[in-house]
Scaffold this motif. Sequence first.
Motif, PDB file in Angstrom:
ATOM      1  N   SER A 107      67.402  62.137  11.174  1.00 29.94           N
ATOM      2  CA  SER A 107      67.323  62.394  12.614  1.00 29.94           C
ATOM      3  C   SER A 107      66.566  63.695  12.868  1.00 29.94           C
ATOM      4  O   SER A 107      65.888  63.849  13.895  1.00 29.94           O
ATOM      5  CB  SER A 107      68.725  62.471  13.212  1.00 29.94           C
ATOM      6  OG  SER A 107      69.492  63.479  12.571  1.00 29.94           O
ATOM      7  N   GLU A 108      66.651  64.639  11.911  1.00 32.18           N
ATOM      8  CA  GLU A 108      65.918  65.905  12.038  1.00 32.18           C
ATOM      9  C   GLU A 108      64.413  65.650  11.984  1.00 32.18           C
ATOM     10  O   GLU A 108      63.639  66.239  12.746  1.00 32.18           O
ATOM     11  CB  GLU A 108      66.314  66.871  10.915  1.00 32.18           C
ATOM     12  CG  GLU A 108      67.740  67.378  10.996  1.00 32.18           C
ATOM     13  CD  GLU A 108      68.096  68.277   9.820  1.00 32.18           C
ATOM     14  OE1 GLU A 108      67.168  68.688   9.075  1.00 32.18           O
ATOM     15  OE2 GLU A 108      69.283  68.565   9.635  1.00 32.18           O
ATOM     16  N   LEU A 109      63.998  64.778  11.068  1.00 33.00           N
ATOM     17  CA  LEU A 109      62.573  64.420  10.970  1.00 33.00           C
ATOM     18  C   LEU A 109      62.124  63.718  12.252  1.00 33.00           C
ATOM     19  O   LEU A 109      61.039  64.012  12.776  1.00 33.00           O
ATOM     20  CB  LEU A 109      62.327  63.524   9.759  1.00 33.00           C
ATOM     21  CG  LEU A 109      60.901  62.979   9.621  1.00 33.00           C
ATOM     22  CD1 LEU A 109      59.899  64.100   9.376  1.00 33.00           C
ATOM     23  CD2 LEU A 109      60.812  61.947   8.498  1.00 33.00           C
ATOM     24  N   ARG A 110      62.972  62.799  12.748  1.00 31.24           N
ATOM     25  CA  ARG A 110      62.605  62.077  13.971  1.00 31.24           C
ATOM     26  C   ARG A 110      62.390  63.044  15.124  1.00 31.24           C
ATOM     27  O   ARG A 110      61.428  62.940  15.881  1.00 31.24           O
ATOM     28  CB  ARG A 110      63.724  61.068  14.286  1.00 31.24           C
ATOM     29  CG  ARG A 110      63.653  60.309  15.584  1.00 31.24           C
ATOM     30  CD  ARG A 110      62.289  59.771  15.962  1.00 31.24           C
ATOM     31  NE  ARG A 110      61.650  59.039  14.893  1.00 31.24           N
ATOM     32  CZ  ARG A 110      60.354  58.901  14.764  1.00 31.24           C
ATOM     33  NH1 ARG A 110      59.526  59.483  15.640  1.00 31.24           N
ATOM     34  NH2 ARG A 110      59.829  58.228  13.776  1.00 31.24           N
TER      35      ARG A 110
ATOM     36  N   ALA B 195      53.871  66.240   4.471  1.00 31.03           N
ATOM     37  CA  ALA B 195      54.293  66.538   3.102  1.00 31.03           C
ATOM     38  C   ALA B 195      55.620  65.852   2.790  1.00 31.03           C
ATOM     39  O   ALA B 195      55.807  65.275   1.710  1.00 31.03           O
ATOM     40  CB  ALA B 195      54.424  68.047   2.909  1.00 31.03           C
ATOM     41  N   PHE B 196      56.543  65.894   3.729  1.00 29.98           N
ATOM     42  CA  PHE B 196      57.853  65.266   3.538  1.00 29.98           C
ATOM     43  C   PHE B 196      57.712  63.761   3.346  1.00 29.98           C
ATOM     44  O   PHE B 196      58.314  63.170   2.440  1.00 29.98           O
ATOM     45  CB  PHE B 196      58.740  65.572   4.747  1.00 29.98           C
ATOM     46  CG  PHE B 196      60.164  65.106   4.601  1.00 29.98           C
ATOM     47  CD1 PHE B 196      61.064  65.815   3.823  1.00 29.98           C
ATOM     48  CD2 PHE B 196      60.599  63.954   5.246  1.00 29.98           C
ATOM     49  CE1 PHE B 196      62.383  65.390   3.693  1.00 29.98           C
ATOM     50  CE2 PHE B 196      61.915  63.518   5.116  1.00 29.98           C
ATOM     51  CZ  PHE B 196      62.812  64.243   4.343  1.00 29.98           C
TER      52      PHE B 196
ATOM     53  N   LEU C   8      64.976  67.755  -1.029  1.00 30.61           N
ATOM     54  CA  LEU C   8      64.196  67.560   0.192  1.00 30.61           C
ATOM     55  C   LEU C   8      65.025  67.830   1.446  1.00 30.61           C
ATOM     56  O   LEU C   8      64.475  68.029   2.529  1.00 30.61           O
ATOM     57  CB  LEU C   8      63.638  66.130   0.255  1.00 30.61           C
ATOM     58  CG  LEU C   8      62.659  65.701  -0.843  1.00 30.61           C
ATOM     59  CD1 LEU C   8      62.195  64.267  -0.605  1.00 30.61           C
ATOM     60  CD2 LEU C   8      61.465  66.644  -0.920  1.00 30.61           C
ATOM     61  N   ASP C   9      66.358  67.832   1.278  1.00 31.90           N
ATOM     62  CA  ASP C   9      67.234  68.026   2.436  1.00 31.90           C
ATOM     63  C   ASP C   9      67.056  69.390   3.089  1.00 31.90           C
ATOM     64  O   ASP C   9      67.391  69.564   4.262  1.00 31.90           O
ATOM     65  CB  ASP C   9      68.702  67.857   2.024  1.00 31.90           C
ATOM     66  CG  ASP C   9      69.084  66.388   1.879  1.00 31.90           C
ATOM     67  OD1 ASP C   9      68.259  65.534   2.235  1.00 31.90           O
ATOM     68  OD2 ASP C   9      70.202  66.107   1.395  1.00 31.90           O
ATOM     69  N   VAL C  10      66.539  70.353   2.321  1.00 35.28           N
ATOM     70  CA  VAL C  10      66.323  71.685   2.879  1.00 35.28           C
ATOM     71  C   VAL C  10      65.299  71.635   4.020  1.00 35.28           C
ATOM     72  O   VAL C  10      65.287  72.498   4.898  1.00 35.28           O
ATOM     73  CB  VAL C  10      65.882  72.672   1.769  1.00 35.28           C
ATOM     74  CG1 VAL C  10      64.477  72.366   1.287  1.00 35.28           C
ATOM     75  CG2 VAL C  10      65.984  74.115   2.241  1.00 35.28           C
ATOM     76  N   PHE C  11      64.460  70.589   4.034  1.00 35.70           N
ATOM     77  CA  PHE C  11      63.455  70.429   5.094  1.00 35.70           C
ATOM     78  C   PHE C  11      63.994  69.544   6.219  1.00 35.70           C
ATOM     79  O   PHE C  11      64.043  69.954   7.371  1.00 35.70           O
ATOM     80  CB  PHE C  11      62.169  69.824   4.528  1.00 35.70           C
ATOM     81  CG  PHE C  11      61.623  70.565   3.342  1.00 35.70           C
ATOM     82  CD1 PHE C  11      61.256  71.899   3.445  1.00 35.70           C
ATOM     83  CD2 PHE C  11      61.492  69.940   2.109  1.00 35.70           C
ATOM     84  CE1 PHE C  11      60.759  72.590   2.360  1.00 35.70           C
ATOM     85  CE2 PHE C  11      60.993  70.625   1.013  1.00 35.70           C
ATOM     86  CZ  PHE C  11      60.635  71.955   1.132  1.00 35.70           C
ATOM     87  N   PHE C  12      64.366  68.319   5.859  1.00 35.74           N
ATOM     88  CA  PHE C  12      64.936  67.368   6.819  1.00 35.74           C
ATOM     89  C   PHE C  12      66.012  66.564   6.096  1.00 35.74           C
ATOM     90  O   PHE C  12      65.721  65.896   5.099  1.00 35.74           O
ATOM     91  CB  PHE C  12      63.857  66.396   7.337  1.00 35.74           C
ATOM     92  CG  PHE C  12      62.656  67.052   7.953  1.00 35.74           C
ATOM     93  CD1 PHE C  12      62.727  67.609   9.229  1.00 35.74           C
ATOM     94  CD2 PHE C  12      61.444  67.113   7.272  1.00 35.74           C
ATOM     95  CE1 PHE C  12      61.609  68.214   9.807  1.00 35.74           C
ATOM     96  CE2 PHE C  12      60.331  67.709   7.840  1.00 35.74           C
ATOM     97  CZ  PHE C  12      60.416  68.262   9.110  1.00 35.74           C
TER      98      PHE C  12
END
Length: 593
Positions: free
Chosen positions: A23-26, A77-78, A12-16
Amino acid sequence: MSKTTYPIVWDLDVFFKGGSESSELRRHLNETKERVGTYAKSLETFETPTSASDADLVADKLEETSSLIQHISQAGAFISCLEAQDMSDQKAGALRSEITEMNALYGSAFNVLKQKLAKTEDRVWNELLEHEQLKDLQFVLNEWRTQAQEQLSEEEEALISALEVDGYHAWGQMYNTIVGEMTVNVNGEVLSVGQANNLLSHEDPAIRQEAYEKLEEAWKEKENLFARTLNHLAGFRLNTYKKRGWDHVLKEPLEINRMKHETLDAMWGAISKNKDTFVEYLNRKAQLLGKEKLEWYDLGAPTQKEKKKLSYDDGAEFILKHFEKFSPKMASFAKRAFEEAWIEAEDRPGKRPGGFCTSFPLSQQSRIFMTYSGSMSNVATLAHELGHAFHSYALKDVHPLNRRYAMNVAETASTFAEMIVADASVKEATTDEQKIALLEDKLQRSVAFFMNIHSRFLFETRFYEERKNGFVSASRLNELTDQAQREAYRDAVNSTSPSYWSNKLHFHITGVPFYNFPYTFGYLFSLSIYAKALEEGKNYEDKYIALLRDTAVMTVEDLAMKHLGEDITKESFWEKGIELCKHDVKEYLNLTK
């Protein structure tokens, strides 16, 4: 043995990066929320088109809409993946509430756009649809226009969207919270309800019975709470329908699935006329288990010990081998999914039960969730979810607004992929016992689609009619469930599961009403596609992909006529698929004489 080792935990890290603390998702959520606000503000000054010269303005607004949908879907989705991989992740639950609220804000703004476009004069509208930037979006734009014309005013629809957050979606979230905290003690072990449900297919009848009885007790204990959640969900829908002047509870689900009522009637009509063969299968199963009639907890019970177990890597290779026979492109795609860790299959505690596939539109990737324990049924489930992922992949080059296919055709692609693997496993069985076990696995799916899902449909239809007259008590919900199950199974079971209305998540999902009949549609529709694929082999690959690419831009009746040359409003179409399933029953009965 397989020479390749595939990752069994998804990436899942490839997305956030950072999971629910990312912090990327935020940053993504904050930016998307700000964009939704800007989008909503811009629509206050967006004017209804008055001439063909407004086409560029409309096209720009559609591109903005498309981009927002993709950004919201990426985050959603994430978050779904976070919730599934670790049910104790409370931060993921908070993120779910946040994305639900954002979806509601976007939905309210989007309704304003639809309403303003709907007010366009017919002459201007037709000229707009001929514009180069809008021509490919004719189907979806006409669909939006029709929807808007059947809704209330912009202000009223905006109010409904705002009230949905706490007055509708919150009831579904409340249901999930209560279920997540429930435990059941079976055979001296404290289990989640998902783990206890898995024991209903245990080889030991005593464990099956204990799991069934303990589950019924657990749901009974909370039934008044669940009667509240279900009644309030249905009440919100019915009140909304009433305000819009919609007089039939199936109007929305049928429109969502882009199908006619006569198609639905033809499907259930054909099934109802052909249930005797499946009752015969259930009666034979009862005999093999040493009973006169099956109990509810026997429906998923094995009558043979399936000795064949496949490691995850060997299961992957089995899928790739048989996908290749029908579609090298599907096999190549599946290999990529295995190699690049798109699949969460590890058998570990703390995961949500069941399986799903979710799409990350900005990355043009999917993620598949399941728990793999080595059975051929697991292999078929994995193929099923890969079918979903391939469907999204087949649409990657079309406009994002033309990728939004409905649930019934979504289940078509997945079931087609599952059929390839399930059929191959039966053909490659080396003993009668193995073949019986694998046939039984296929037949349990047929019984689920023709009987279990039929019972859900009967229950939900009748519940909604009674709900129009007021609150439906838990005891009455139990009665309606019992009646629907006895009718759908043609009294082939001695006992039923009266609590099914409370323990089936699908009844409490807020995203889609009547989360049942599309499964049966997809199952039978895919059988016709599979029959053509068997006839044509690899020659059918491009035709199959062309069908998938059309799934979001036409009604299912037009889709079937264009790609299969079939009229699906007639029972005769559905009977062809049922006949293939009846053939499996005959083979099973012959092997178990």
